[in-house]
Design a protein around this motif. Structure first.
Motif, short mmCIF file in Angstrom:
data_model
loop_
_atom_site.label_atom_id
_atom_site.label_comp_id
_atom_site.label_asym_id
_atom_site.label_seq_id
_atom_site.Cartn_x
_atom_site.Cartn_y
_atom_site.Cartn_z
N ILE A 22 -39.41 14.26 5.40
CA ILE A 22 -38.57 15.32 5.10
C ILE A 22 -37.28 13.92 4.40
O ILE A 22 -37.30 12.86 5.00
N LEU A 23 -36.80 13.71 3.34
CA LEU A 23 -36.59 13.08 2.92
C LEU A 23 -34.93 13.46 2.62
O LEU A 23 -35.07 14.41 2.03
N ARG A 24 -33.63 13.53 2.81
CA ARG A 24 -32.40 13.10 2.93
C ARG A 24 -31.43 12.79 2.29
O ARG A 24 -31.07 11.18 2.30
N PRO A 25 -30.14 12.77 1.34
CA PRO A 25 -29.37 11.89 1.68
C PRO A 25 -28.26 12.14 2.27
O PRO A 25 -28.11 12.67 3.28
N LEU A 26 -27.48 10.66 2.92
CA LEU A 26 -26.75 10.69 3.75
C LEU A 26 -25.04 11.34 2.54
O LEU A 26 -25.42 11.56 1.56
N PRO A 27 -24.28 11.46 3.36
CA PRO A 27 -23.44 11.80 2.53
C PRO A 27 -22.59 11.26 2.37
O PRO A 27 -22.28 9.75 2.39
N ASN A 28 -21.97 11.44 1.01
CA ASN A 28 -21.26 11.04 0.26
C ASN A 28 -22.32 9.78 -0.82
O ASN A 28 -21.68 8.65 -1.07
N ALA A 29 -23.25 10.35 -0.97
CA ALA A 29 -24.02 8.98 -1.15
C ALA A 29 -24.06 9.40 -2.59
O ALA A 29 -24.87 8.38 -3.17
N GLY A 30 -23.85 9.92 -2.69
CA GLY A 30 -24.17 10.68 -4.98
C GLY A 30 -25.44 10.99 -4.86
O GLY A 30 -26.61 11.11 -4.32
N GLY A 31 -25.36 10.35 -6.24
CA GLY A 31 -27.59 10.83 -6.66
C GLY A 31 -27.76 12.57 -6.87
O GLY A 31 -26.99 13.42 -6.47
N ARG A 32 -29.12 12.74 -7.24
CA ARG A 32 -29.65 13.78 -6.85
C ARG A 32 -29.90 14.34 -5.42
O ARG A 32 -30.53 13.71 -4.59
N GLY A 33 -29.57 15.48 -5.63
CA GLY A 33 -30.11 16.33 -3.64
C GLY A 33 -31.17 16.89 -3.99
O GLY A 33 -31.72 16.59 -4.92
N GLY A 34 -31.37 18.79 -3.52
CA GLY A 34 -32.60 18.90 -4.01
C GLY A 34 -33.52 19.13 -3.31
O GLY A 34 -33.67 17.83 -2.24
N PRO A 35 -34.38 19.44 -3.19
CA PRO A 35 -35.68 18.85 -2.04
C PRO A 35 -35.94 17.62 -3.18
O PRO A 35 -36.65 17.71 -3.48
N SER A 36 -36.64 17.27 -1.22
CA SER A 36 -36.77 15.93 -1.54
C SER A 36 -37.95 15.63 -0.56
O SER A 36 -38.28 15.78 0.95
#
Length: 138
Positions: free
Chosen positions: A64-78
């Motif tokens: 699993i890959l997750r964005p860190l808070p307030n990182a902008g860009g695309r979210g969603g399944p990753s």
């Protein structure tokens, strides 16, 4: 950095060396910008590569890959995978749009190329260079 060809989620030694938080720096889209489509294919600026296998959807059987808070860009399944001894693959997708990053280790972390994908035909294929380095997960 990696020691085994074709290493994957079942190789905890390699996964634990790579897992962590990263600052991701994206270059310009080539041959030119993506306009309104950029929101669908721009990765977050800070991500976390987890040492955890996904259980459902597009993430099933992948790390699993997750964005860190307030990182902008695309979210969603990753998710991310170790493809070979010199290649890490990161994917963001909802089945229609997203991006794939192919990265290799370098002196500062990883560098590679971002390839957007869309649910409709694009005559011009875009690409952007990226690099990323480890940061604290705070």
């Amino acid at each position: 950095m990696f020691k085994a060809h074709g290493a994957g989620p079942d190789d905890p030694d390699i996964v634990s060396k790579i897992a962590g938080c990263y600052q991701l720096n994206l270059g310009r889209w080539w041959p030119w910008g993506l306009g309104e489509d950029a929101q669908f294919v721009t990765p977050p600026s800070r991500i976390q590569l987890l040492n955890k296998i996904g259980k459902e959807g597009w993430e099933k059987d992948h790390l699993i890959l997750r964005p860190l808070p307030n990182a902008g860009g695309r979210g969603g399944p990753s998710f991310w995978d170790i493809e070979s001894n010199q290649h890490v693959l990161m994917v963001w997708t909802d089945g229609f749009t997203g991006m794939t990053i192919e990265a290799k280790p370098d002196a500062n972390g990883f560098s590679g190329w971002v390839h957007p994908h869309f649910d409709m035909f694009h005559l011009i294929k875009h690409v952007a260079h990226m690099n990323m380095h480890k940061i604290d997960c705070d």
